[in-house]
Design a protein around this motif. Structure first.
Motif, PDB file in Angstrom:
ATOM      1  N   TYR A 228      -3.296 -17.431 -18.835  1.00 58.82           N
ATOM      2  CA  TYR A 228      -3.427 -17.206 -19.764  1.00 58.82           C
ATOM      3  C   TYR A 228      -5.013 -16.409 -19.974  1.00 58.82           C
ATOM      4  CZ  TYR A 228      -3.083 -17.577 -24.961  1.00 58.82           C
ATOM      5  OH  TYR A 228      -2.485 -17.608 -26.332  1.00 58.82           O
ATOM      6  N   GLY A 229      -5.217 -15.884 -20.068  1.00 59.21           N
ATOM      7  CA  GLY A 229      -6.068 -14.812 -20.007  1.00 59.21           C
ATOM      8  C   GLY A 229      -6.266 -14.104 -21.781  1.00 59.21           C
ATOM      9  N   ILE A 230      -7.705 -14.788 -22.429  1.00 63.27           N
ATOM     10  CA  ILE A 230      -8.444 -14.276 -22.803  1.00 63.27           C
ATOM     11  C   ILE A 230      -9.047 -12.823 -23.830  1.00 63.27           C
ATOM     12  CG2 ILE A 230      -9.268 -15.233 -25.720  1.00 63.27           C
ATOM     13  CD1 ILE A 230      -7.611 -17.566 -25.326  1.00 63.27           C
ATOM     14  N   SER A 231      -9.260 -11.716 -23.369  1.00 64.46           N
ATOM     15  CA  SER A 231      -9.846 -10.909 -23.430  1.00 64.46           C
ATOM     16  C   SER A 231     -10.437 -10.006 -22.411  1.00 64.46           C
ATOM     17  CB  SER A 231     -11.278 -11.168 -24.522  1.00 64.46           C
ATOM     18  OG  SER A 231     -12.433 -10.004 -24.680  1.00 64.46           O
ATOM     19  N   GLN A 232     -11.207 -11.302 -21.284  1.00 64.58           N
ATOM     20  CA  GLN A 232     -12.055 -10.015 -20.364  1.00 64.58           C
ATOM     21  C   GLN A 232     -10.714 -11.042 -19.710  1.00 64.58           C
ATOM     22  OE1 GLN A 232     -15.040 -11.575 -17.747  1.00 64.58           O
ATOM     23  NE2 GLN A 232     -16.405 -10.110 -18.793  1.00 64.58           N
ATOM     24  N   GLY A 233     -10.417 -12.303 -19.506  1.00 66.94           N
ATOM     25  CA  GLY A 233      -9.969 -12.915 -19.000  1.00 66.94           C
ATOM     26  C   GLY A 233      -8.496 -12.251 -18.684  1.00 66.94           C
ATOM     27  N   GLY A 234      -7.996 -11.071 -19.683  1.00 64.78           N
ATOM     28  CA  GLY A 234      -6.523 -10.798 -19.452  1.00 64.78           C
ATOM     29  C   GLY A 234      -7.156 -10.029 -18.269  1.00 64.78           C
ATOM     30  N   TRP A 235      -8.124  -9.016 -18.341  1.00 70.91           N
ATOM     31  CA  TRP A 235      -8.568  -8.381 -16.750  1.00 70.91           C
ATOM     32  C   TRP A 235      -8.274  -9.259 -15.187  1.00 70.91           C
ATOM     33  CZ3 TRP A 235     -13.382  -6.331 -19.549  1.00 70.91           C
ATOM     34  CH2 TRP A 235     -13.057  -5.477 -20.875  1.00 70.91           C
ATOM     35  N   VAL A 236      -8.857 -10.467 -15.640  1.00 65.46           N
ATOM     36  CA  VAL A 236      -9.100 -11.404 -14.322  1.00 65.46           C
ATOM     37  C   VAL A 236      -7.360 -11.907 -14.075  1.00 65.46           C
ATOM     38  CG1 VAL A 236      -9.926 -13.565 -14.120  1.00 65.46           C
ATOM     39  CG2 VAL A 236     -11.301 -12.333 -15.133  1.00 65.46           C
ATOM     40  N   SER A 237      -6.994 -12.211 -14.755  1.00 59.58           N
ATOM     41  CA  SER A 237      -5.277 -12.467 -14.473  1.00 59.58           C
ATOM     42  C   SER A 237      -4.490 -11.396 -14.315  1.00 59.58           C
ATOM     43  CB  SER A 237      -4.628 -12.714 -16.354  1.00 59.58           C
ATOM     44  OG  SER A 237      -5.662 -14.112 -16.980  1.00 59.58           O
ATOM     45  N   LEU A 238      -4.678  -9.764 -14.777  1.00 57.75           N
ATOM     46  CA  LEU A 238      -3.881  -9.335 -14.176  1.00 57.75           C
ATOM     47  C   LEU A 238      -4.222  -8.918 -12.486  1.00 57.75           C
ATOM     48  CD1 LEU A 238      -4.199  -6.574 -16.654  1.00 57.75           C
ATOM     49  CD2 LEU A 238      -1.690  -7.626 -16.485  1.00 57.75           C
ATOM     50  N   LEU A 239      -5.638  -9.313 -12.177  1.00 56.59           N
ATOM     51  CA  LEU A 239      -5.901  -8.607 -10.795  1.00 56.59           C
ATOM     52  C   LEU A 239      -5.005  -9.881 -10.161  1.00 56.59           C
ATOM     53  CD1 LEU A 239      -7.110  -7.471  -8.800  1.00 56.59           C
ATOM     54  CD2 LEU A 239      -9.173  -8.421  -9.528  1.00 56.59           C
ATOM     55  N   ALA A 240      -5.187 -11.026 -10.825  1.00 53.36           N
ATOM     56  CA  ALA A 240      -4.846 -11.976  -9.823  1.00 53.36           C
ATOM     57  C   ALA A 240      -3.398 -12.204  -9.602  1.00 53.36           C
ATOM     58  CB  ALA A 240      -5.506 -13.527 -10.638  1.00 53.36           C
ATOM     59  N   ALA A 241      -2.529 -12.065 -11.088  1.00 54.76           N
ATOM     60  CA  ALA A 241      -1.208 -12.017 -10.334  1.00 54.76           C
ATOM     61  C   ALA A 241      -1.258 -11.048  -9.292  1.00 54.76           C
ATOM     62  CB  ALA A 241      -0.564 -11.070 -11.616  1.00 54.76           C
ATOM     63  N   THR A 242      -1.733 -10.315  -8.891  1.00 53.83           N
ATOM     64  CA  THR A 242      -1.665  -8.638  -7.893  1.00 53.83           C
ATOM     65  C   THR A 242      -1.779  -9.665  -6.484  1.00 53.83           C
ATOM     66  OG1 THR A 242      -3.218  -7.664  -8.040  1.00 53.83           O
ATOM     67  CG2 THR A 242      -1.621  -7.071  -9.377  1.00 53.83           C
ATOM     68  N   LEU A 243      -2.861 -10.323  -7.064  1.00 58.60           N
ATOM     69  CA  LEU A 243      -3.395 -11.149  -5.309  1.00 58.60           C
ATOM     70  C   LEU A 243      -3.024 -12.333  -5.051  1.00 58.60           C
ATOM     71  CD1 LEU A 243      -6.944 -10.361  -6.172  1.00 58.60           C
ATOM     72  CD2 LEU A 243      -6.650  -9.114  -4.422  1.00 58.60           C
ATOM     73  N   ALA A 244      -1.987 -12.718  -5.278  1.00 63.99           N
ATOM     74  CA  ALA A 244      -1.259 -14.065  -5.023  1.00 63.99           C
ATOM     75  C   ALA A 244       0.223 -13.988  -6.200  1.00 63.99           C
ATOM     76  CB  ALA A 244      -1.926 -15.244  -5.424  1.00 63.99           C
ATOM     77  N   PRO A 245       0.982 -13.409  -5.269  1.00 65.85           N
ATOM     78  CA  PRO A 245       2.484 -12.509  -6.852  1.00 65.85           C
ATOM     79  C   PRO A 245       3.181 -14.156  -6.117  1.00 65.85           C
ATOM     80  CG  PRO A 245       2.060 -11.428  -4.299  1.00 65.85           C
ATOM     81  CD  PRO A 245       1.128 -11.501  -5.048  1.00 65.85           C
ATOM     82  N   ASP A 246       2.788 -14.369  -5.186  1.00 64.34           N
ATOM     83  CA  ASP A 246       4.294 -15.451  -5.275  1.00 64.34           C
ATOM     84  C   ASP A 246       3.697 -17.034  -5.472  1.00 64.34           C
ATOM     85  OD1 ASP A 246       5.375 -14.127  -2.668  1.00 64.34           O
ATOM     86  OD2 ASP A 246       4.441 -14.806  -1.807  1.00 64.34           O
ATOM     87  N   LEU A 247       2.334 -16.735  -5.803  1.00 62.64           N
ATOM     88  CA  LEU A 247       1.706 -17.980  -6.955  1.00 62.64           C
ATOM     89  C   LEU A 247       1.988 -17.792  -8.407  1.00 62.64           C
ATOM     90  CD1 LEU A 247      -0.037 -20.691  -7.229  1.00 62.64           C
ATOM     91  CD2 LEU A 247      -1.890 -19.291  -6.950  1.00 62.64           C
ATOM     92  N   ILE A 248       1.821 -16.677  -8.430  1.00 64.43           N
ATOM     93  CA  ILE A 248       1.358 -16.504 -10.376  1.00 64.43           C
ATOM     94  C   ILE A 248       2.963 -15.936 -10.800  1.00 64.43           C
ATOM     95  CG2 ILE A 248       0.597 -15.090 -11.951  1.00 64.43           C
ATOM     96  CD1 ILE A 248      -1.120 -17.414 -11.183  1.00 64.43           C
ATOM     97  N   ASP A 249       3.788 -16.908 -11.743  1.00 63.61           N
ATOM     98  CA  ASP A 249       5.496 -16.292 -12.139  1.00 63.61           C
ATOM     99  C   ASP A 249       5.140 -15.474 -13.308  1.00 63.61           C
ATOM    100  OD1 ASP A 249       6.744 -18.198  -9.961  1.00 63.61           O
ATOM    101  OD2 ASP A 249       5.725 -19.766 -10.970  1.00 63.61           O
TER     102      ASP A 249
END
Length: 319
Positions: free
Chosen positions: A114-135
Motif C-alpha cells: 500500500y504505497g502512499i504518494s512517493q510510496g506508489g512509485w516504490v510499490s509499483l517497482l517492487a511488484a515488478t522486482l518480485a512478482p511471485d511475492l507481491i499479489d
C-alpha cells in the motif's frame, strides 16, 4: 483452514535492509485469521513507525494484517532515508513483504503493498522486482508522472494559489527547470545551492525552495528525479488499485489516472481506479477538527472501495 478470532494486537519486529535492521510493527485486527497482508509504504520525508496515525487501524479493519516500518534514520533505525533511491526503497518494501508472507495470520493469503504518494512509485517497482511475492498493489495518491513532472506541477500550482502574477510564476518556473537541469548534470549540489541563494529576494523564492534547500535534499532528488512509473507499469502483473483525490494539490489526479489506465497491462476484473471528489492528497475531504474523528473525514467511498478490492484479492487467492 480453521479461522481464529482474536483481539487486535500489535507486535514489534524488524526487517532487513542494506543499512541494517529497521524497526517495524505488525498489526493484526480483531477479525478471523488468516487474512491478506499489507505493507504500508510511506511517502517522502521522514517516516517513523509510530507516526502513521489511524491508518494501520483503518486499513487493517478492511480485512488485513498490516505492517509498517521505520524509514532509515527514523524511529531509532539506522541509516538515513535521504541516501536512498527508489530501487533501495523497493527492496526494503519487499523485505517487509517477506516478513508478512511468513506470518501465521496471513497463511495462504495474498500479500500486497500500500504505497502512499512517493510510496506508489516504490510499490509499483517492487511488484515488478518480485512478482511471485507481491499479489496486489494499492497506489494512494501515487503520481503517474516522474518526480520532476510531479514537482513542477506542485510548485506551479502553489505559486498560482498564492496569487503571484504571471511574470513571477514564469520566472520561478524557469528556475525550477534550470535546477532540474543542474541536478541531471554532474554539478556539485553545493554550487546549485549557491546559484539558488542569488534568487532569495524573489517573492516566489520560499515556495520554490523546499526540499531543495539542503545538500542532502538535493542529493536525494538527484537520485530519483527521472524515475518514470509509466516505464514500470507495463511490467506489473498483479492487480493495482489506484486511489486519487479530486482536490489533490500535490498530484495531478486526472493526468495520473490517464497514465495508469494507459500503461498498466489489461487485467479483466483486476485493476481498480477511483478519483474521490473533494478529497485531498490524504483522501480526506475536510481539515482536522478537534471534535471530529479523523476517520469520519475520509472520502466517504474510500474505505468501502479498499475493502472490496482486498476482499477480491482474497477471493482470487482461494480459486
Amino acid at each position: 483452514m480453521n479461522e481464529v478470532q482474536h483481539e487486535a494486537i500489535e507486535t514489534e519486529t524488524t526487517i532487513d535492509s542494506s543499512v541494517g535492521a529497521l524497526n517495524a510493527i505488525i498489526r493484526t485486527p480483531a477479525l478471523p485469521a488468516p487474512l491478506p497482508g499489507i505493507v504500508l509504504v510511506d511517502g517522502s520525508g521522514d517516516g517513523d513507525r509510530h507516526d502513521w496515525g489511524g491508518w494501520p487501524e483503518w486499513i487493517g479493519d478492511v480485512g488485513a494484517v498490516v505492517l509498517r516500518h521505520d524509514k532509515p534514520g527514523c524511529g531509532g533505525s539506522p541509516g538515513h532515508w535521504s541516501e536512498q533511491t527508489i530501487v533501495d526503497r523497493a527492496h526494503e518494501s519487499l523485505a517487509a513483504a517477506r516478513i508478512l508472507r511468513a506470518h501465521p495470520d496471513t497463511a495462504g493469503q495474498p500479500i500486497g503493498l500500500y504505497g502512499i504518494s512517493q510510496g506508489g512509485w516504490v510499490s509499483l517497482l517492487a511488484a515488478t522486482l518480485a512478482p511471485d511475492l507481491i499479489d496486489f498493489v494499492v497506489c494512494h495518491s501515487g503520481p503517474g508522472t516522474t518526480p520532476a513532472e510531479q514537482e513542477r506541477d506542485r510548485i506551479e500550482a502553489c505559486l498560482g494559489a498564492e496569487g503571484h502574477d504571471a511574470d513571477s510564476v514564469a520566472e520561478a518556473m524557469r528556475w525550477v527547470d534550470r535546477r532540474f537541469e543542474l541536478l541531471r548534470s554532474d554539478v556539485p549540489v553545493e554550487s546549485i545551492l549557491e546559484a539558488q541563494a542569488e534568487l532569495a529576494d524573489r517573492a516566489w523564492y520560499q515556495t520554490a525552495l523546499i526540499p531543495y534547500d539542503t545538500t542532502s535534499g538535493l542529493r536525494f532528488v538527484r537520485g530519483i528525479l527521472d524515475f518514470d512509473p509509466t516505464q514500470v507499469m507495463p511490467d506489473v502483473c498483479c492487480p493495482v488499485l489506484v486511489l486519487l483525490g479530486g482536490d489533490d494539490t500535490l498530484v495531478p489526479a486526472q493526468r495520473s489516472l490517464r497514465a495508469f489506465a494507459e500503461h498498466l497491462p489489461p487485467m479483466p476484473d483486476g485493476h481498480g481506479f477511483a478519483v474521490f471528489p473533494g478529497a485531498n492528497h490524504g483522501l480526506f475531504v475536510a481539515d482536522p477538527a478537534p471534535d471530529v474523528p479523523r476517520r469520519d473525514q475520509l472520502a466517504p467511498a474510500y474505505l468501502p472501495t479498499l475493502a472490496a478490492f482486498v476482499a477480491r484479492q482474497r477471493s482470487r487467492a482461494a480459486v
